[in-house]
Design an enzyme around this catalytic site. Structure first.
Site, mmCIF file in Angstrom:
data_model
loop_
_atom_site.group_PDB
_atom_site.id
_atom_site.type_symbol
_atom_site.label_atom_id
_atom_site.label_comp_id
_atom_site.label_asym_id
_atom_site.label_seq_id
_atom_site.Cartn_x
_atom_site.Cartn_y
_atom_site.Cartn_z
ATOM 1 N N ARG A 33 0.488 -0.997 -0.300
ATOM 2 C CA ARG A 33 0.056 -0.160 -0.166
ATOM 3 C C ARG A 33 0.615 1.108 -0.076
ATOM 4 O O ARG A 33 0.597 2.451 -0.864
ATOM 5 C CB ARG A 33 -0.715 0.529 1.240
ATOM 6 C CG ARG A 33 -2.214 1.218 1.448
ATOM 7 C CD ARG A 33 -3.456 1.178 1.908
ATOM 8 N NE ARG A 33 -3.572 1.612 2.458
ATOM 9 C CZ ARG A 33 -4.633 2.873 2.090
ATOM 10 N NH1 ARG A 33 -5.346 2.002 0.902
ATOM 11 N NH2 ARG A 33 -5.535 3.331 2.716
ATOM 12 N N HIS A 37 0.172 3.299 -2.743
ATOM 13 C CA HIS A 37 -0.214 5.515 -2.494
ATOM 14 C C HIS A 37 1.756 6.364 -3.278
ATOM 15 O O HIS A 37 0.475 7.949 -3.531
ATOM 16 C CB HIS A 37 -0.217 6.062 -1.118
ATOM 17 C CG HIS A 37 -1.983 5.101 -1.343
ATOM 18 N ND1 HIS A 37 -3.179 5.743 -0.196
ATOM 19 C CD2 HIS A 37 -2.843 4.356 -1.920
ATOM 20 C CE1 HIS A 37 -4.074 5.442 -0.461
ATOM 21 N NE2 HIS A 37 -4.162 3.793 -1.242
ATOM 22 N N HIS A 169 -5.968 -6.587 -3.132
ATOM 23 C CA HIS A 169 -6.932 -6.957 -1.259
ATOM 24 C C HIS A 169 -7.300 -7.809 -1.487
ATOM 25 O O HIS A 169 -7.745 -8.354 -0.288
ATOM 26 C CB HIS A 169 -7.695 -6.014 -1.624
ATOM 27 C CG HIS A 169 -7.956 -4.551 -2.400
ATOM 28 N ND1 HIS A 169 -9.125 -2.956 -2.278
ATOM 29 C CD2 HIS A 169 -7.081 -4.196 -2.127
ATOM 30 C CE1 HIS A 169 -9.047 -2.325 -2.231
ATOM 31 N NE2 HIS A 169 -7.527 -2.534 -1.327
ATOM 32 N N TRP A 185 -10.262 -8.367 3.062
ATOM 33 C CA TRP A 185 -10.943 -9.703 2.545
ATOM 34 C C TRP A 185 -11.077 -10.704 2.537
ATOM 35 O O TRP A 185 -11.751 -11.509 1.506
ATOM 36 C CB TRP A 185 -10.197 -8.538 1.135
ATOM 37 C CG TRP A 185 -10.191 -7.071 1.120
ATOM 38 C CD1 TRP A 185 -11.608 -6.968 0.434
ATOM 39 C CD2 TRP A 185 -9.356 -5.742 1.110
ATOM 40 N NE1 TRP A 185 -11.177 -5.096 0.183
ATOM 41 C CE2 TRP A 185 -9.937 -4.887 0.623
ATOM 42 C CE3 TRP A 185 -8.899 -5.819 2.388
ATOM 43 C CZ2 TRP A 185 -10.014 -3.799 1.132
ATOM 44 C CZ3 TRP A 185 -7.356 -5.452 2.196
ATOM 45 C CH2 TRP A 185 -8.652 -3.835 2.233
ATOM 46 N N ASP A 230 -14.667 -2.672 -4.183
ATOM 47 C CA ASP A 230 -14.634 -4.035 -4.087
ATOM 48 C C ASP A 230 -15.692 -4.574 -5.179
ATOM 49 O O ASP A 230 -15.651 -5.269 -7.099
ATOM 50 C CB ASP A 230 -13.652 -4.834 -3.381
ATOM 51 C CG ASP A 230 -13.049 -4.475 -2.417
ATOM 52 O OD1 ASP A 230 -12.050 -4.258 -3.829
ATOM 53 O OD2 ASP A 230 -12.224 -4.096 -1.701
#
Ligand code: HEM
Length: 276
Positions: A33, A37, A169, A185, A230
């Protein structure tokens, strides 16, 4: 002192130290992540610029203060600190390259595909090299199909890329104190495979509101969750065909993921080199 140390550093020990960190701290997902980002603010649409440059490490203003990045300058960079001090602060590797490499090493450690890393991302010198805002650059988890396209198409990604990238995810969790969403998830949030897609197709999800007031979906049987973004991948046929393909064929997911992910990590960069 720093120059002497730099002489003894090498690429193999760097990779080994990242591998050890990921295994010891189970921090693979947040390292992915962090790289996403850093690179994901790039846009070549109405908003321009935003190549990966590790601007998030400055927390006086800019990317380090964006709500969408909550947890990254604090938790992720604290975890990465020993490696950063040894390899990035001595000039052996740029911070942004270190973040890209760490994500790729983490992906492999968690069972995911081999991702090639190229080098030469520039580092922001201070927060003024940040993009102006997260708006229109980073996605919101409570939005749908149109929002996904609005965010990802100006970065040069098509519908297939959006689905493949969302497959990240399959690892990691949402944290109430960071994003306001909650849960993982998949049941094994440290395994990089195609379970995200098989879950999307096979589980029944119910709408809920988190303690922080965010709307999301949860499967009451497995306890696993999905964001609205999602679930949007099932709503649109152009997305859904790829969800079905990746659920049936993990190799197809890995292959498309690597292409889209490398493009993401290199978006807006020029003159990258194969070797550090
Ligand atoms: C498609 C739009 C996307 C939305 C709306 C979204 C949103 C989110 C949110 C809300 C979280 C929870 C953060 C937290 O509370 O700690 C999260 C986590 C995560 N996201 Fe995404 N994301 C998107 C795309 C991506 C992409 C493209 C990648 C990488 C290819 C990615 C990788 C991750 C990972 C690995 C985590 C887990 C982090 C952890 O466990 O600390 N996401 N995402």
């Amino acid at each position: 002192m720093i120059a002497e140390m730099a002489d003894t550093l090498n690429f193999d020990t760097l990779v080994k130290e990242i591998e050890d960190l990921v295994k010891e701290k189970n921090c693979g997902p947040i390292l992915i992540r962090l790289s996403w980002h850093d690179a994901g603010v790039f846009s070549s649409g109405a908003l321009s610029g935003g190549c990966p440059n590790a601007a998030m490490r400055f927390t006086d203003a800019g990317e380090g203060t964006f709500g969408a990045n909550a947890g990254l300058p604090t938790v992720a960079l604290t975890l990465l600190k020993p490696v950063t001090e040894k390899y990035a602060e001595t000039g052996f590797i740029s911070h942004s390259d270190l973040w890209a490499l760490s994500a790729n090493v983490a992906t492999k450690v968690m069972g995911g595909p081999d991702v090639p890393t190229r080098f030469g991302r520039p580092d922001a010198k201070d927060s003024s090299a940040s993009v102006e805002s997260q708006v229109g650059r980073l996605p919101d988890g409570d939005k749908g199909v149109v929002h996904l396209r609005d965010i990802f198409h100006p970065k040069g990604f098509d519908d297939k890329d959006i689905v493949a990238l969302s497959g990240a995810h399959t690892v990691g969790k949402c944290h109430a104190e960071r994003s306001g969403f909650e849960g993982a998830w998949t049941e094994d949030h440290l395994k990089f495979d195609n379970t995200y897609f098989t879950h999307l197709l096979s589980k029944k999800y119910e709408a809920e509101t988190t303690a922080k007031g965010n709307p999301q979906l949860r499967c009451p049987v497995s306890g696993t969750m999905m964001l609205t973004t999602d679930m949007a991948l099932l709503e649109d046929e152009a997305f859904k065909v790829h969800v079905e393909r990746y659920a049936a064929d993990q190799d197809a997911f890995f292959s498309d993921y690597v292409k889209a992910w490398v493009k993401l990590q290199e978006n807006g960069c020029t003159d990258l080199r194969e070797k550090l």
